[in-house]
Design a protein around this motif. Sequence first.
Motif, PDB file in Angstrom:
ATOM      1  N   ARG A 139     -90.222-107.381 -17.054  1.00 14.65           N
ATOM      2  CA  ARG A 139     -91.409-107.910 -17.704  1.00 14.65           C
ATOM      3  C   ARG A 139     -91.219-107.773 -19.206  1.00 14.65           C
ATOM      4  O   ARG A 139     -90.357-107.043 -19.683  1.00 14.65           O
ATOM      5  N   GLY A 140     -92.039-108.488 -19.964  1.00 15.83           N
ATOM      6  CA  GLY A 140     -91.923-108.470 -21.410  1.00 15.83           C
ATOM      7  C   GLY A 140     -92.493-107.208 -22.023  1.00 15.83           C
ATOM      8  O   GLY A 140     -93.055-106.346 -21.351  1.00 15.83           O
ATOM      9  N   ALA A 141     -92.350-107.127 -23.327  1.00 16.45           N
ATOM     10  CA  ALA A 141     -92.877-105.991 -24.080  1.00 16.45           C
ATOM     11  C   ALA A 141     -94.392-106.106 -24.176  1.00 16.45           C
ATOM     12  O   ALA A 141     -94.960-107.198 -24.113  1.00 16.45           O
ATOM     13  N   GLN A 142     -95.047-104.966 -24.332  1.00 17.07           N
ATOM     14  CA  GLN A 142     -96.499-104.943 -24.475  1.00 17.07           C
ATOM     15  C   GLN A 142     -96.840-104.380 -25.850  1.00 17.07           C
ATOM     16  O   GLN A 142     -96.322-103.334 -26.254  1.00 17.07           O
ATOM     17  N   TYR A 143     -97.703-105.096 -26.577  1.00 18.26           N
ATOM     18  CA  TYR A 143     -98.124-104.688 -27.903  1.00 18.26           C
ATOM     19  C   TYR A 143     -99.632-104.437 -27.906  1.00 18.26           C
ATOM     20  O   TYR A 143    -100.400-105.292 -27.460  1.00 18.26           O
ATOM     21  N   THR A 144    -100.046-103.302 -28.412  1.00 16.87           N
ATOM     22  CA  THR A 144    -101.461-103.032 -28.605  1.00 16.87           C
ATOM     23  C   THR A 144    -101.813-103.538 -30.001  1.00 16.87           C
ATOM     24  O   THR A 144    -101.319-103.012 -31.007  1.00 16.87           O
ATOM     25  N   VAL A 145    -102.643-104.579 -30.055  1.00 16.07           N
ATOM     26  CA  VAL A 145    -102.991-105.218 -31.320  1.00 16.07           C
ATOM     27  C   VAL A 145    -103.658-104.191 -32.243  1.00 16.07           C
ATOM     28  O   VAL A 145    -104.618-103.540 -31.864  1.00 16.07           O
TER      29      VAL A 145
END
Length: 187
Positions: free
Chosen positions: A19-25
């Motif tokens: 799965r792709g990377a996860q970014y917390t805005v």
Amino acid sequence: MAAMATALLVLLLAAPAVRGAQYTVGDTAGWNSGVDYTAWTSDKTFTVGDTLVFNYDTSHKVDEVNQNDYKSCSTSNVLKSHGGTTVTITLSTSGSVYFICPTPGHCDNGMKLQVDVKASSTPGGSPPSTPSPPSGSPSTPGTPPATTTPSTNQPPSPTSGAASIVANMNVLGVSVVLATLLVAFRG
């Protein structure tokens, strides 16, 4: 034929779920007034398959808009609107994606985000850069507490366990079908 089915079964079982990377805005500041989202994106590379997690209180929302509405802070042609206090958005196409807070005055005061998404060159996208810690970001009442991981400043994905289960069940389902076919061909 049985050797080919066995080889395919082994290959499927060895394939990891990606799965792709996860970014917390906004990292620990979240989706909030007073955050410089241009600076927040400056050291990150977003690719198709990555996710953005917006954490915010009930005085905010997240609207996806086109470039003109982003520039003018207009909510007249909203593409997608998200309420609640947390939303996860998967970046599904390359190009620029635009988000604003539709609460009057918030976008005009900088609560807007442009994300430039690159096509994924590898399955699951690229890992995020290690962000610098936020400088003096005050906590707002009702804002979810920040969670960080030392190497990527990412909270655990609320769906990562579910995604892994689904991926593993898919592999298991294919494995059962292939094993059944293998038995059928031998018998």
